[in-house]
Design a protein around this motif. Structure first.
Motif, short mmCIF file in Angstrom:
data_model
loop_
_atom_site.label_atom_id
_atom_site.label_comp_id
_atom_site.label_asym_id
_atom_site.label_seq_id
_atom_site.Cartn_x
_atom_site.Cartn_y
_atom_site.Cartn_z
N LYS A 70 1.01 -1.31 0.00
CA LYS A 70 -0.04 -0.03 -0.10
C LYS A 70 0.96 1.07 0.05
CE LYS A 70 -3.67 2.28 2.56
NZ LYS A 70 -4.50 2.10 3.74
N ARG A 71 0.67 1.97 -0.87
CA ARG A 71 1.25 3.33 -1.05
C ARG A 71 0.43 4.48 -1.05
NH1 ARG A 71 4.04 0.59 -6.47
NH2 ARG A 71 5.42 -0.77 -5.35
N LEU A 72 0.72 5.51 0.04
CA LEU A 72 -0.15 6.58 -0.05
C LEU A 72 0.03 7.43 -1.02
CD1 LEU A 72 0.82 7.51 3.91
CD2 LEU A 72 -1.16 6.44 2.94
N SER A 91 4.75 15.15 9.50
CA SER A 91 4.61 13.80 9.97
C SER A 91 4.20 12.86 9.09
CB SER A 91 3.40 13.82 11.40
OG SER A 91 4.01 14.83 12.17
N ARG A 92 4.76 12.87 7.96
CA ARG A 92 4.33 11.92 6.63
C ARG A 92 5.07 10.63 6.92
NH1 ARG A 92 8.39 13.14 1.96
NH2 ARG A 92 10.17 13.87 3.08
N PRO A 93 4.08 9.44 6.75
CA PRO A 93 4.84 8.09 6.77
C PRO A 93 5.81 7.85 5.74
CG PRO A 93 2.72 7.97 6.09
CD PRO A 93 3.02 9.45 6.23
N HIS A 94 7.12 8.05 6.04
CA HIS A 94 8.25 7.80 5.08
C HIS A 94 9.13 6.95 5.71
CE1 HIS A 94 10.79 8.71 1.94
NE2 HIS A 94 11.91 9.38 2.70
N THR A 95 9.65 5.65 4.79
CA THR A 95 10.64 4.81 5.37
C THR A 95 11.77 5.40 4.89
OG1 THR A 95 8.95 3.14 4.92
CG2 THR A 95 11.23 2.49 5.29
N LYS A 96 12.80 5.66 5.85
CA LYS A 96 14.00 6.23 5.68
C LYS A 96 15.12 4.99 4.83
CE LYS A 96 14.50 9.26 9.37
NZ LYS A 96 15.45 9.88 10.57
N THR A 98 17.85 4.07 5.18
CA THR A 98 18.87 3.24 5.95
C THR A 98 17.96 2.12 6.66
OG1 THR A 98 18.13 4.72 7.60
CG2 THR A 98 20.11 5.47 6.78
N ALA A 99 16.81 2.12 6.50
CA ALA A 99 15.98 0.88 7.02
C ALA A 99 15.96 -0.18 6.01
CB ALA A 99 14.69 1.56 7.47
N TYR A 100 16.33 -0.08 5.11
CA TYR A 100 16.30 -1.12 3.79
C TYR A 100 17.24 -2.16 4.02
CZ TYR A 100 12.70 1.76 1.97
OH TYR A 100 11.62 2.62 1.71
N ASP A 101 18.40 -2.11 4.55
CA ASP A 101 19.44 -2.96 4.78
C ASP A 101 19.53 -3.58 6.24
OD1 ASP A 101 22.13 -1.27 2.95
OD2 ASP A 101 21.10 -2.93 2.48
N GLU A 102 18.93 -4.95 6.26
CA GLU A 102 19.01 -5.41 7.58
C GLU A 102 20.35 -5.65 8.21
OE1 GLU A 102 16.42 -8.60 7.47
OE2 GLU A 102 14.75 -7.62 6.98
N LYS A 103 21.06 -6.22 6.99
CA LYS A 103 22.63 -6.49 7.36
C LYS A 103 23.48 -5.82 6.47
CE LYS A 103 25.36 -8.73 10.34
NZ LYS A 103 25.38 -8.41 11.79
N ARG A 104 24.50 -5.16 6.77
CA ARG A 104 25.43 -4.52 5.76
C ARG A 104 26.80 -4.96 5.98
NH1 ARG A 104 25.32 1.65 7.06
NH2 ARG A 104 26.42 1.62 5.00
N ASN A 605 7.05 -3.22 1.57
CA ASN A 605 6.45 -2.10 2.29
C ASN A 605 7.08 -0.65 2.11
OD1 ASN A 605 5.23 -4.35 3.72
ND2 ASN A 605 7.12 -4.66 4.93
N PHE A 606 7.25 -0.57 0.85
CA PHE A 606 7.55 0.96 0.67
C PHE A 606 6.60 2.02 0.56
CE2 PHE A 606 8.35 4.16 -2.66
CZ PHE A 606 9.59 4.69 -2.42
N GLU A 607 6.73 2.86 1.21
CA GLU A 607 5.73 4.15 1.17
C GLU A 607 6.36 5.50 0.89
OE1 GLU A 607 2.43 2.75 4.70
OE2 GLU A 607 4.13 4.08 5.50
N PHE A 608 5.65 6.17 0.34
CA PHE A 608 6.15 7.66 -0.34
C PHE A 608 4.93 8.63 -0.03
CE2 PHE A 608 7.08 10.74 -3.19
CZ PHE A 608 8.19 11.34 -2.49
N LEU A 609 5.33 9.72 0.40
CA LEU A 609 4.27 10.83 0.27
C LEU A 609 5.29 12.29 0.09
CD1 LEU A 609 1.34 11.44 0.66
CD2 LEU A 609 1.68 12.45 2.88
#
Length: 618
Positions: A70-72, A91-96, A98-104, A605-609
């Motif tokens: 679901k994308r806004l 306060s927009r729901p935005h995934t940074k 840096t959150a996409y790499d679980e292990k670097r 789970n990508f979101e963008f506004l």
């Protein structure tokens, strides 16, 4: 009974009255048909990709069957309660990113070095395990490797197959590496040593302290004289548009003396008849400025930086000062509300960066800035504004410029009162945005008022800013007597506007040419932010921010009346091909589709506004 096409034709006759652009009737459509075409084409292309991947990878087949995240979506037409959207999406729901790499992967492993942290290192050291869990590559070729001969991101690069051997070793192109050896492509990076000194507050500000001492000495003497002669201080009695004459003193320098120091030592910049790309917050990043330089922008400026954050050594704030080698005339814009912090910040910039001028943002309308006395707030605090300008001018070896608005309130212009005073303060150039803080972008810029102010500013250059979207707009602006033109939203909507102005023509640019521009931006973004997952997603974020403006462009060949006006809203229309129609969409889903053409599939789970709603239509 009228058909849908006849309704659209009749609609085309009165679109101007509704604030919509006049598009040729044969291209007009309805909302349902517009989105129906995009959805059907997209699903068809997905089915083709699925059939192609059947024999290649079973995991890809299953991923295509998963429901899309679901994308806004931004609502440019208003909320259900009838209120129009304005300003920023706070306060927009935005995934940074840096959150996409679980292990670097550890940076030492990428550089083929021994990790200094050993077993205590938080990052991954098992290359085989990392490569198994790493997201799939985006493409077959790596732009950084093809351009510079080697990729600094090694195995973590999302195009790693292009420069990695079967035993996980990084390849290099020796001839290209030699060409770029010792060459600094991006300047004004903050060193770790400087950051440490800033955090420990051990940086010396000799010139700033000398100037600030004169302020405190003059304040003490003024208070002493006020106590002897009258009960009320001179500064309180004087209005903001009429300053008291400077008191000549023996000993410490006064403001009037300070401003006369070292004028011959300042670097000179020719601002006359130049096209100036505005310092655009969020969208005016280095990759975007590189795109605009290719199309003919003469002057570029970094995004607005907070002086307090620069003085504290914030890495994210210093990143706004970076300058690419293609930016031949480049400035830094700073914001602040106090003479001491602004003067010290100017000295810090002067000693540690390579810039051609420094700009004071006294036109920012954002509440966060204005309520602290910065931005537009400086226009109503004339005495403090004067001290800031004189202090920064004293410590800088480059010209100091100022960007202002017509005023704070809509019907109370004050720029014409400030400009004559700025000439005495030592400002090298003034940029006037033809709207007040209260107006934001909902009204047209007042170029008649800019004409008046341009006469008052002479011989100091004054640049006009507001509503430039075509070379006709630029020609009319030049007739007002301004020294040059600053372009902001016009460059976001069509960055090739600089070429149109210089060549005095309308460019009916094709959708494929526009996609090539976006591809260039993506490649510049990978150079600037990195080609690993974090860099790719950061590039995607800024690309999507830009697409929220770029979708407002209407191709010249579709317009019934040329040129397009910046305050005219595009109606629903079909382009001359699918890609042109896709680029006309104001739907986040479709912007993401464009980004996936260039940067691969978005993470789960990508979101963008978009940050800016920027409702500038009637």
């Amino acid at each position: 009974m009228e058909t849908a096409e006849e309704v659209n034709v009749s609609k085309g006759a009165d679109v101007a009255a509704k604030g919509e652009a006049a598009i040729k009737p044969e291209f007009l459509t309805t909302k349902d048909k517009f989105h129906g075409l995009l959805d059907s084409e997209w699903q068809g292309s997905k089915r083709e990709k699925a059939s192609e991947s059947d024999t290649v990878d079973d995991s890809k087949e299953t991923s295509l069957e998963e429901p899309e995240p679901k994308r806004l979506k931004p609502n440019f037409e208003g909320r259900p309660d009838g209120k129009r959207l304005r300003g920023q999406n706070k306060s927009r729901p935005h995934t940074k990113p840096t959150a996409y790499d679980e292990k670097r992967l550890c940076h030492s492993i990428i550089q083929n070095k021994e990790c200094p942290f050993g077993a205590k290192c938080f990052f991954d050291h098992d290359i085989v395990k990392y490569m198994d869990s790493k997201p799939p590559d985006i493409g077959e070729t790596c732009h950084i490797y093809e351009t510079f001969g080697k990729c600094a991101y090694g195995l973590s690069c999302r195009f790693a197959k292009a420069h990695t051997t079967s035993d996980f070793k990084s390849m290099e192109k020796a001839d290209l590496v030699k060409v770029y050896e010792g060459r600094t492509m991006v300047k004004n990076n903050m060193s770790k040593e400087l950051q440490g000194r800033l955090r420990k507050r051990s940086v010396s500000f000799e010139k700033s302290e000398k100037y600030l001492k004169t302020l405190s000495d003059n304040k003490d003497k003024g208070a002493q004289q006020a106590g002897e002669k009258q009960p009320v201080s001179t500064e309180v009695q004087t209005s903001s548009d009429k300053q008291p004459a400077p008191v000549k003193t023996v000993g410490p320098l006064t403001d009037a003396d300070v401003i006369k120091l070292r004028p011959c030592e300042k670097k000179q910049v020719d601002f006359q008849d130049k096209l100036y790309l505005a310092p655009l917050t969020t969208c005016g990043n280095l990759p975007f400025r590189r795109v605009c330089k290719r199309f003919g922008a003469d002057i570029t400026c970094g995004e607005m930086a907070m002086c307090t954050n620069l003085l504290q050594g914030h890495q994210s704030e210093w990143a706004l000062l970076r300058r690419h080698e293609s930016e031949d005339v480049f400035g830094i814009q700073v914001e602040g509300s106090f003479p001491d912090t602004m003067t010290r910040c100017a000295e810090l910039i002067n000693n540690n960066t390579e810039v051609d001028f420094v700009d004071i943002n006294s036109g920012c309308p954002i509440d966060l800035v204005y309520n602290k006395g910065g931005g537009c707030g400086l226009m109503t605090r004339t005495r403090k504004f004067e001290r800031i300008v004189k202090g920064m001018n004293y410590v800088l070896d480059v010209p100091l410029t100022v960007k202002i608005r017509t005023g704070v309130q809509e019907k109370s212009n004050i720029a014409h009162k400030l400009i004559p005073e700025m000439k005495n303060w030592g400002v090298s150039m003034i940029t006037l945005h033809g709207r007040s803080r209260e107006q934001r972008y909902t009204k047209l810029a007042d170029w008649d008022y800019i004409t008046t102010c341009a006469k008052l500013a002479s011989p100091i250059p004054l640049f006009g800013n507001g509503d430039i979207l075509s070379y006709e707009d630029a020609m009319k602006a030049k007739e007002t007597g301004v020294s040059g033109i600053m372009i902001a939203r016009g460059a976001l909507i069509k960055p090739w506007i600089f070429t149109e102005i210089k060549e005095s023509r309308h460019w009916d640019i094709s959708s494929s040419e526009r996609l090539d521009i976006l591809k260039d931006f993506s490649n510049f973004g990978l150079e600037h932010w990195g080609s690993d997952t974090r860099g790719v997603e950061r590039t995607r974020t800024f690309l999507l921010e830009w697409l929220s403006f770029l979708c407002r462009y209407i191709p010249v060949g579709l317009l019934e009346r040329v040129p397009q006006k910046i305050n005219e809203r595009p109606p629903y229309y079909m382009g001359r091909n699918y890609l042109e129609t896709l680029m006309a969409s104001q739907n986040v889903e479709d912007w993401i589709r464009i980004s996936e053409m260039l940067l691969g599939p978005v993470p789960k789970n990508f979101e963008f506004l978009p940050k800016h709603k920027a409702n500038s239509y009637k």
